[in-house]
Design a protein around this motif. Structure first.
Motif, PDB file in Angstrom:
ATOM      1  N   HIS A  13    -108.629  -4.202  65.416  1.00  0.00           N
ATOM      2  CA  HIS A  13    -108.497  -4.813  63.747  1.00  0.00           C
ATOM      3  C   HIS A  13    -108.001  -4.502  63.893  1.00  0.00           C
ATOM      4  O   HIS A  13    -107.319  -4.785  62.026  1.00  0.00           O
ATOM      5  CB  HIS A  13    -110.173  -5.010  63.424  1.00  0.00           C
ATOM      6  CG  HIS A  13    -110.436  -5.487  62.073  1.00  0.00           C
ATOM      7  ND1 HIS A  13    -109.452  -6.668  61.624  1.00  0.00           N
ATOM      8  CD2 HIS A  13    -110.670  -5.266  60.766  1.00  0.00           C
ATOM      9  CE1 HIS A  13    -110.445  -7.107  60.661  1.00  0.00           C
ATOM     10  NE2 HIS A  13    -110.550  -5.418  60.107  1.00  0.00           N
ATOM     11  N   ILE A  14    -107.625  -2.618  63.381  1.00  0.00           N
ATOM     12  CA  ILE A  14    -107.246  -1.716  62.413  1.00  0.00           C
ATOM     13  C   ILE A  14    -105.183  -2.132  63.071  1.00  0.00           C
ATOM     14  O   ILE A  14    -104.509  -2.865  61.832  1.00  0.00           O
ATOM     15  CB  ILE A  14    -106.944  -0.174  62.618  1.00  0.00           C
ATOM     16  CG1 ILE A  14    -108.619  -0.483  61.550  1.00  0.00           C
ATOM     17  CG2 ILE A  14    -106.698   0.456  61.909  1.00  0.00           C
ATOM     18  CD1 ILE A  14    -109.282   1.289  62.062  1.00  0.00           C
ATOM     19  N   PRO A  55    -101.715  -9.843  52.941  1.00  0.00           N
ATOM     20  CA  PRO A  55    -102.758  -9.912  53.816  1.00  0.00           C
ATOM     21  C   PRO A  55    -103.354 -11.069  54.608  1.00  0.00           C
ATOM     22  O   PRO A  55    -103.579 -11.613  55.196  1.00  0.00           O
ATOM     23  CB  PRO A  55    -103.432  -8.830  53.667  1.00  0.00           C
ATOM     24  CG  PRO A  55    -103.494  -8.373  51.942  1.00  0.00           C
ATOM     25  CD  PRO A  55    -102.401  -8.767  51.582  1.00  0.00           C
ATOM     26  N   ILE A  96    -118.003  -2.844  69.683  1.00  0.00           N
ATOM     27  CA  ILE A  96    -117.429  -2.729  68.253  1.00  0.00           C
ATOM     28  C   ILE A  96    -116.427  -2.088  68.375  1.00  0.00           C
ATOM     29  O   ILE A  96    -115.533  -1.934  66.918  1.00  0.00           O
ATOM     30  CB  ILE A  96    -118.839  -2.564  67.631  1.00  0.00           C
ATOM     31  CG1 ILE A  96    -119.754  -3.955  66.938  1.00  0.00           C
ATOM     32  CG2 ILE A  96    -118.573  -2.176  65.994  1.00  0.00           C
ATOM     33  CD1 ILE A  96    -121.017  -3.243  66.369  1.00  0.00           C
TER      34      ILE A  96
HETATM   35  C1  HEM Z   1    -113.108 -12.185  60.360  1.00  0.00           C
HETATM   36  C2  HEM Z   1    -113.670 -11.457  60.519  1.00  0.00           C
HETATM   37  C3  HEM Z   1    -112.704 -10.095  59.526  1.00  0.00           C
HETATM   38  C4  HEM Z   1    -111.626 -10.458  58.486  1.00  0.00           C
HETATM   39  C5  HEM Z   1    -111.156 -11.049  57.727  1.00  0.00           C
HETATM   40  C6  HEM Z   1    -111.453  -8.903  58.007  1.00  0.00           C
HETATM   41  C7  HEM Z   1    -109.863  -8.907  57.130  1.00  0.00           C
HETATM   42  C8  HEM Z   1    -109.666  -7.348  56.964  1.00  0.00           C
HETATM   43  C9  HEM Z   1    -108.322  -7.191  56.828  1.00  0.00           C
HETATM   44  C10 HEM Z   1    -107.244  -8.431  55.131  1.00  0.00           C
HETATM   45  C11 HEM Z   1    -108.234  -5.453  56.408  1.00  0.00           C
HETATM   46  C12 HEM Z   1    -106.906  -4.623  55.980  1.00  0.00           C
HETATM   47  C13 HEM Z   1    -107.407  -4.712  54.124  1.00  0.00           C
HETATM   48  C14 HEM Z   1    -105.858  -3.501  53.674  1.00  0.00           C
HETATM   49  O1  HEM Z   1    -105.878  -2.698  54.253  1.00  0.00           O
HETATM   50  O2  HEM Z   1    -105.557  -4.053  52.838  1.00  0.00           O
HETATM   51  C15 HEM Z   1    -109.248  -5.080  57.459  1.00  0.00           C
HETATM   52  C16 HEM Z   1    -109.727  -3.773  57.350  1.00  0.00           C
HETATM   53  C17 HEM Z   1    -110.168  -3.054  57.857  1.00  0.00           C
HETATM   54  N1  HEM Z   1    -111.457  -3.873  58.352  1.00  0.00           N
HETATM   55 FE1  HEM Z   1    -111.485  -5.954  58.459  1.00  0.00          FE
HETATM   56  N2  HEM Z   1    -111.732  -7.772  58.596  1.00  0.00           N
HETATM   57  C18 HEM Z   1    -113.261  -8.224  59.340  1.00  0.00           C
HETATM   58  C19 HEM Z   1    -114.051  -8.024  60.282  1.00  0.00           C
HETATM   59  C20 HEM Z   1    -114.644  -6.165  59.863  1.00  0.00           C
HETATM   60  C21 HEM Z   1    -115.328  -6.105  60.837  1.00  0.00           C
HETATM   61  C22 HEM Z   1    -116.258  -6.969  61.745  1.00  0.00           C
HETATM   62  C23 HEM Z   1    -115.311  -4.933  60.887  1.00  0.00           C
HETATM   63  C24 HEM Z   1    -115.687  -3.538  61.217  1.00  0.00           C
HETATM   64  C25 HEM Z   1    -116.415  -4.014  62.383  1.00  0.00           C
HETATM   65  C26 HEM Z   1    -113.955  -4.503  59.823  1.00  0.00           C
HETATM   66  C27 HEM Z   1    -113.524  -3.077  59.660  1.00  0.00           C
HETATM   67  C28 HEM Z   1    -111.953  -3.158  58.524  1.00  0.00           C
HETATM   68  C29 HEM Z   1    -111.388  -1.712  58.675  1.00  0.00           C
HETATM   69  C30 HEM Z   1    -112.373  -0.240  59.567  1.00  0.00           C
HETATM   70  C31 HEM Z   1    -110.516  -1.549  58.891  1.00  0.00           C
HETATM   71  C32 HEM Z   1    -109.658  -0.748  57.210  1.00  0.00           C
HETATM   72  C33 HEM Z   1    -109.737  -0.517  56.131  1.00  0.00           C
HETATM   73  C34 HEM Z   1    -108.872   0.810  55.898  1.00  0.00           C
HETATM   74  O3  HEM Z   1    -107.868   0.002  56.589  1.00  0.00           O
HETATM   75  O4  HEM Z   1    -109.061   1.731  55.731  1.00  0.00           O
HETATM   76  N3  HEM Z   1    -113.428  -5.877  59.760  1.00  0.00           N
HETATM   77  N4  HEM Z   1    -110.479  -5.900  57.675  1.00  0.00           N
END
Ligand code: HEM
Length: 245
Positions: A147-148, A165, A140
């Motif tokens: 992912h970030i 996005p 994870i």
């Molecule tokens: C298919 C699954 C997922 C999709 C489509 C997705 C989508 C996104 C997107 C589009 C962002 C950027 C948001 C923005 O800054 O505008 C993001 C940020 C983030 N996601 Fe995901 N996510 C998914 C799964 C996960 C999972 C499973 C985790 C945790 C284990 C996670 C943790 C985070 C974190 C920590 C950020 C950073 C937020 C920030 O910039 O402060 N995501 N995600």
């Protein structure tokens, strides 16, 4: 250590000191479990909020992009723009660190309490989920870093347009990038398995200790983690099936 002078073993004072120090260690282990439960609950709350945000993708590109922009506006005009996002990032990072440090200390304590390994490892409560907590956690954390860089900063995303996005997510799960989708799916399943055991353990730490409480905690853990896995997996699945393009 105080010993009786007849050579027969520890004195009453010695026993009292030993008991007191054992009690201290036990109390702080409960404290560490509380820290694990508290930081874990914060992370679970984030995961549900993030899942709800991701599901906006089914409403359309404008709704999804609007949501991403709104993330930067939360707290305004009380706080300057993006401050809330940075507070959230700081709190999440602190929660992850507390969670890992407490888990490491508790695991080390458990090992020290039994320096000789069991010849046959006893069945751990929670079975598969309990045994995979450490490796699940490592997967994870690695996923979170990727992912970030992928969807937050756009560094490793084929589009990487922070203003839109929706396009980044669609490009990410294109059929030709099946290995990225596979990594996401594995990480989401790891989150589900980790969460199932984590929610169950947190409920026990926070008081669900009776057999009935444990049964309820186990059922709640299964339902919550299944909802989360289904919600997260639905996004790459919808892109792969062409429902989101
Ligand atoms: C298919 C699954 C997922 C999709 C489509 C997705 C989508 C996104 C997107 C589009 C962002 C950027 C948001 C923005 O800054 O505008 C993001 C940020 C983030 N996601 Fe995901 N996510 C998914 C799964 C996960 C999972 C499973 C985790 C945790 C284990 C996670 C943790 C985070 C974190 C920590 C950020 C950073 C937020 C920030 O910039 O402060 N995501 N995600």
């Amino acid at each position: 250590m105080h010993w009786t002078n007849d050579g027969g073993g520890p004195s009453v004072v010695g026993m009292a000191v030993l008991t007191a120090s054992r009690k201290r260690a036990r109390t702080s282990s409960v404290g560490l479990k509380m820290l694990m439960a508290g930081s874990g609950i914060l992370l679970v709350l984030f995961l549900f909020a993030h899942m709800a945000g991701n599901l906006k993708i089914f409403v359309g590109s404008a709704a999804f992009d609007h949501y991403a922009h709104w993330l930067r506006d939360i707290g305004t005009p009380l706080l300057p723009r993006t401050w809330y996002l940075w507070l959230q990032r700081t709190a999440l990072t602190a929660a992850v660190l507390v969670h890992i440090v407490a888990a490491t200390i508790l695991a080390r304590r458990a090992r020290t309490a039994r320096p000789v390994r069991y010849a046959h490892r006893p069945k751990v409560q929670g079975g598969y989920a309990a045994r995979t907590m450490r490796w699940g956690g490592v997967i994870i954390v690695l996923f979170a870093v990727f992912h970030i860089l992928d969807l937050s900063t756009g560094t490793v995303n084929p589009v990487g347009d922070q203003a839109h996005p929706y396009g980044n997510v669609v490009a990410d799960f294109a059929p030709s990038r099946w290995y990225v989708t596979l990594f996401y799916a594995l990480a989401i399943l790891a989150v589900g398995v980790h969460l199932r055991h984590g929610i169950f353990s947190a409920a026990r730490t926070l008081g669900q200790q009776s057999p009935r409480g444990a049964r309820r905690a186990r059922a709640a853990a299964l339902v919550l983690s299944s909802v989360l896995v289904a919600g997260y997996l639905s996004v790459p699945a919808a892109v792969l099936l062409g429902l989101v393009k």
